[in-house]
Design an enzyme around this catalytic site. Structure first.
Site, mmCIF file in Angstrom:
data_model
loop_
_atom_site.group_PDB
_atom_site.id
_atom_site.type_symbol
_atom_site.label_atom_id
_atom_site.label_comp_id
_atom_site.label_asym_id
_atom_site.label_seq_id
_atom_site.Cartn_x
_atom_site.Cartn_y
_atom_site.Cartn_z
ATOM 1 N N HIS A 466 0.830 -1.217 0.000
ATOM 2 C CA HIS A 466 0.000 0.000 0.000
ATOM 3 C C HIS A 466 0.860 1.260 0.000
ATOM 4 O O HIS A 466 0.515 2.249 0.639
ATOM 5 C CB HIS A 466 -0.968 0.017 1.191
ATOM 6 C CG HIS A 466 -1.576 -1.312 1.508
ATOM 7 N ND1 HIS A 466 -2.442 -1.958 0.649
ATOM 8 C CD2 HIS A 466 -1.437 -2.148 2.572
ATOM 9 C CE1 HIS A 466 -2.816 -3.109 1.180
ATOM 10 N NE2 HIS A 466 -2.213 -3.256 2.339
ATOM 11 N N HIS A 467 1.963 1.234 -0.767
ATOM 12 C CA HIS A 467 2.898 2.358 -0.771
ATOM 13 C C HIS A 467 3.158 2.921 -2.169
ATOM 14 O O HIS A 467 4.303 3.204 -2.511
ATOM 15 C CB HIS A 467 4.249 1.925 -0.172
ATOM 16 C CG HIS A 467 4.190 1.491 1.244
ATOM 17 N ND1 HIS A 467 5.213 0.759 1.853
ATOM 18 C CD2 HIS A 467 3.253 1.661 2.210
ATOM 19 C CE1 HIS A 467 4.891 0.510 3.103
ATOM 20 N NE2 HIS A 467 3.703 1.041 3.347
ATOM 21 N N PRO A 468 2.157 3.121 -3.013
ATOM 22 C CA PRO A 468 2.452 3.645 -4.355
ATOM 23 C C PRO A 468 2.929 5.093 -4.301
ATOM 24 O O PRO A 468 2.388 5.917 -3.560
ATOM 25 C CB PRO A 468 1.104 3.532 -5.075
ATOM 26 C CG PRO A 468 0.086 3.633 -3.981
ATOM 27 C CD PRO A 468 0.704 2.927 -2.806
#
Length: 549
Positions: A466-468
């Site tokens: 969940h780190h774009p």
């Protein structure tokens, strides 16, 4: 047509910071637009509510396109759709990355003013740390940062196991050194989630010069004579146009921001024409440079009820809720990922390149197996991927899902380091310190020993961290989207102020840096002088000595 000084599109981590900071000037008017709803449910505020979030609550419900380097798998891609954005649904882990990450932004990408010595004051400005008050931490900011309150004995055993594996104990991953094993700091205050909405927006929203619209989805930025002047949006099924006297500020994240730019005709001309959108401004870097961390997990069955597995049964859930309400502890007070580590998959790496998160249970996140009995999950993620992906439009419909292609493992180095991290996780779980708790490894399991079988397992079980970031990166070259002042190249009156501006992903969770970006962006927009930079020198393997100038 309604008119304000500043329109902020996106009420996530950076958007909430910007709304609060810009509206401190009573002489300006600010409108914050958020496509999602309010954070009314207790699940947004009780720490353990995170376990529900990655499974679809308050998210857009998107997935990636098939990943051609991961056997064609589509991966669920949680993106927040609620006020506070990712800070309202994440695991509350407060990590900044490595100091060298930001120095690379400044030196290798030409982003003056973004070296670690420049941005550390903004991290400190944001922070109200309950334990640390030193050269690396602040205690007067709005964002609550606390130590975990609901760890189980297996967490201490994990920390000892990490030391047996060869890592030093680290009391502060955000201090003078990142490497080691220890407890995470969490974005919590008084055992409640301290999201950007709670920390920044709740108080600021009482100001008469700040308006917050939820359920307001922006569909287009309108430009006149090379200047962004207004925003088209839908709210309650009604189309509205709002005009900005000063600036339009995009803070919709690494997926939402490039999506909106391209819907507005700002982006790669060939792609825009291919989906039937008129080109307003050919900006080829929009939607490129997508980077993300990908998690691989090992799961162990425990010898007894030593994790939070089983607390989802109705009678236990009720007891956990009562315990939390009365005493602010117990299972509902757990973020479920309170301990972790940073270490090296590549022994020649300039700083730790693998991050571990210990989950106090199994099946905590969407796509992760829930085992029978009690278990723990050890996630490993390679922190500095070389692979680059894209965000593209599927057509001209502003309500259609975008095409998200992280292009995971397109660089074989990322795959090898990811698998090495998974092997390291298995070795840590097998250390003597955990023998009292761990009965056996369930996944990958004893039959998975060859590199080919490990790869097959990884393709089936991998999930996004969940780190774009990176899809509107800052810089001065032809593929940069914004300047180091976060102004969109070639388009006046328009800035991007969120994780999409990162030239390269930081070596940890991304929420704390996103809040830092919001803090620095507010100064840039208001023309305030930057804080005095910090002075420090480096030792080998990321330990830095620091002194205020």
């Amino acid at each position: 047509m309604p008119e304000v000084d500043y329109i902020i599109v996106g009420g996530g981590s950076a958007g909430c910071v910007l709304a609060a900071r810009l509206s401190e000037d009573a002489g300006v008017s600010v409108l914050l637009l958020e496509a999602g709803g309010r954070d009314k449910s207790f699940l947004f505020h009780w720490p353990a509510g995170f376990a529900k979030m990655t499974k679809g609550i308050a998210s857009w419900g998107w997935s990636t396109v098939p990943q051609k380097h991961m056997q064609g798998r589509k991966i669920w891609f949680t993106q927040a759709k609620v006020i506070g954005g990712g800070s309202s649904i994440n695991a509350q882990i407060y990590t900044r990355g490595n100091a060298l990450d930001y120095d690379e932004w400044a030196v290798e990408h030409g982003c003056e003013g973004w070296a670690y010595r420049d941005i550390l004051p903004y991290f400190k400005r944001a922070e109200s740390n309950e334990r640390f008050n030193d050269d690396y931490h602040g205690i007067e900011g709005p964002l609550g940062v606390s130590m975990p309150r609901a760890t189980l004995p297996v967490c201490d055993a994990f920390i000892r196991a990490g030391q047996e594996y060869g890592m030093p104990y680290n009391p502060d991953f955000n201090g003078k050194a990142q490497r080691g094993v220890g407890y995470y700091q969490l974005t919590q205050r008084n055992a409640r989630r301290s999201s950007a909405a709670v920390a920044y927006l709740n108080g600021a929203e009482q100001r008469p010069n700040l308006t917050v619209w939820t359920g307001a989805q922006a569909t287009r930025i309108n430009a006149e004579k090379g200047r962004a002047v207004s925003v088209d949006l839908y709210r309650g099924g009604t189309r509205t146009v709002v005009r900005a006297r000063r600036e339009i500020i995009l803070a919709s994240g690494a997926i939402g921001t490039p999506r909106l730019l391209m819907l507005s005709g700002i982006g790669p001309a060939d792609h825009l024409r291919s989906v039937g959108i008129d080109v307003v401004h050919d900006l080829p870097g929009v939607g490129g440079n997508l980077q993300d961390h990908i998690d691989l997990c090992a799961i162990a069955e425990l010898t007894g009820p030593f994790s939070y597995d089983g607390w989802d049964r109705p009678h236990k859930t009720m007891w956990a809720g009562l315990q939390y309400l009365l005493f602010k502890n117990g299972p509902a007070a757990a973020s479920l990922f309170e301990t972790g580590a940073f270490w090296y998959a590549d022994e020649t790496a300039r700083s730790p390149d693998i991050q571990f998160h210990l989950g106090q249970g199994s099946g905590i996140e969407k796509g992760i197996v829930k085992i029978n009995g009690a278990g723990i999950t050890l996630n490993s993620a390679f922190m500095r991927p070389r692979s680059r992906g894209t965000v593209r439009l599927s057509g001209s419909d502003p309500f259609a899902a975008p095409l998200i292609d992280p292009n995971y493992w397109s660089d074989p180095y990322d795959r090898e380091m990811g698998l090495k991290g998974l092997e390291m996780a298995r070795e840590i779980l097998a250390q003597p310190a955990l023998s009292k708790f761990v009965r056996k490894e369930v996944l990958p399991g004893p039959d998975v020993r060859t590199r080919d079988s490990l790869f097959d397992y990884a393709c089936k079980m991998a999930k996004t961290d969940h780190h774009p970031v990176g899809t509107c990166r800052m810089g001065k070259d032809a593929m940069a989207v914004v300047t180091p002042e976060l102004e969109v190249h070639g388009m006046a009156g328009l800035r991007v102020c969120d994780a999409s501006i990162m030239p390269r992903i930081n070596s940890s969770n991304t929420n704390a840096p996103t809040i830092m970006i919001g803090e620095k962006a507010a100064d840039l927009i208001l023309g305030k002088p930057a804080p005095k930079p910090a002075l420090f020198s480096f030792e080998r393997n990321d330990a830095c000595r620091f002194a205020v100038a």
